[in-house]
Write a protein that holds these residues in place. Sequence first.
Motif, PDB file in Angstrom:
ATOM      1  N   ILE A  39      -1.256  -0.848  -3.991  1.00  0.00           N
ATOM      2  CA  ILE A  39      -2.649  -0.962  -3.573  1.00  0.00           C
ATOM      3  C   ILE A  39      -3.153   0.441  -3.269  1.00  0.00           C
ATOM      4  N   HIS A  58      -9.416  -3.537  -4.612  1.00  0.00           N
ATOM      5  CA  HIS A  58      -8.203  -3.675  -3.803  1.00  0.00           C
ATOM      6  C   HIS A  58      -7.729  -5.132  -3.773  1.00  0.00           C
ATOM      7  N   ARG A  66       0.840  -1.203   0.000  1.00  0.00           N
ATOM      8  CA  ARG A  66       0.000   0.000   0.000  1.00  0.00           C
ATOM      9  C   ARG A  66       0.870   1.245   0.000  1.00  0.00           C
TER      10      ARG A  66
END
Length: 494
Positions: free
Chosen positions: A56, A68, A51
């Motif tokens: 992501i 996601h 992330r």
Amino acid sequence: MSALLLRLGSHKAWEGSLDELTSTASGLIGTLPWQGQTLRTPSRSVVVDYRSAGLIAPAIRKRYQWAHLVQLVVACVLVQSGHSRKSAAKRMQSLDPAELIGLLMEHNGPGSADTVEPGISTVDHARALRLAHEAVCLLAVGLVDHFQRARSGRLLVHDPALSPALRGAMLRLASLHVMFGMLVRSDGAHTLVAQCRHALRAREWGIPIFDSPDCRFHGIRLLDGRTCLPTIECIDLARQSGSEIDLNEQQAFAQLNSACDQFGMRGSDVYSKLREFITRHPISSPTEIRRFLSASSMQLAAPFMASCYESVQPHHLVNGALLRCATCGAPMANSVIEGHACCAVRQCGAFDVPVPCGSARQVPVQDVLVAKSHILVYWCGPGQDEIALYDTATANPPGLVATLYPGRDKCDVSLDNETIGIDVKSHASPFLLADTLNRNVGGLELFPKKYIAINDQALSRFPGYLDILRRECNRTDIEFIAVSALRRKLRTRS
């Protein structure tokens, strides 16, 4: 590979926390063979790291969704196949779930995503970047020019009468190919226009500089993939580049204003009602339209309404059926997952989320009208957030005083007797949106309190969107906020 697609498709309605995202992805890929090896399941720390690296997108209201999950699965495949996280993030940035699944269907060897990167350091980076920016701006002007010519029946011909902007774009793109030691690929007008349906990334265009962190137009599309109409980003770029083309006429604004002029003092109210009806009814019928016009004494607008709709066409159908999106009401399209359909409106919360065709809402095609392509792209799509904000503001009890498209579109929604103005934006690139706002904010300038609300789907596709927008925009009197966050804020005021 079909097994992975089916397993991903079975989770289309998935939603959960960070820990649930980790466990669900682990269950999906734990036994998946990839190029002769078994993939490692991601831990929570790996997901957090992905992330942070941009693999992501940020969570939506602290929850993760199917998009996601697809991003995490694809990231695991790419990284464990030998790609660096940096190159994987570049390949994945701004891709929707269908395009990400398409990455899985490419049988690339380890490290293939990195093959274009070394070229960036062997050329004059500043010169390449300047050529790329110039090429994209000229492309935007040339595409809008071509669209205007096509409307008048003129074919696209690569001859001396070709748009100077398209010709200039081709020259710059050819220079970029030569700079990076590649064969020239954009040497024909027809090839170039067709290519503009793809996002501006190295993978699609073969030009490494498009993946540079300095490239302001990375990931945007100039032509809509389904309708081949100029995108909102393309139109904005054409305006910024000095195009003299009357783009309002393309989007039916001129016809709408002309229709509203017939109502005299009622013109602004009629404008709001017509726009609202069209946005709420991407699929309608002659009977429904006549009933609406009659109830509001707006029969004079019947010719304009007729110009906004068309009978059902083959491209509206999925396996011979007209399927309506349960979220925005627009016609659905075929999904990359066989036997599934998905919403094709990029601003819709259900965009590209596969639904089994058998469970989708089917509409009988007899006596049915569908909004024309340019209406769907420029009004119905962006209008989903505008209507949602208006409905939230006016919800009882007690409800705020709100107006849709006040003063014939000074802004999208006004509140408290026009002391607050809200404009909704769904640009794919925060850099391009900032450039647009730095030049002009339109009628929003007239409101003491100004909001720019960004579509949640656009935010989820571009990490750090709001931070970039706030940094790049030189307006300090505008509050930038996600549509979902603004809706929550309005509920507390109601």
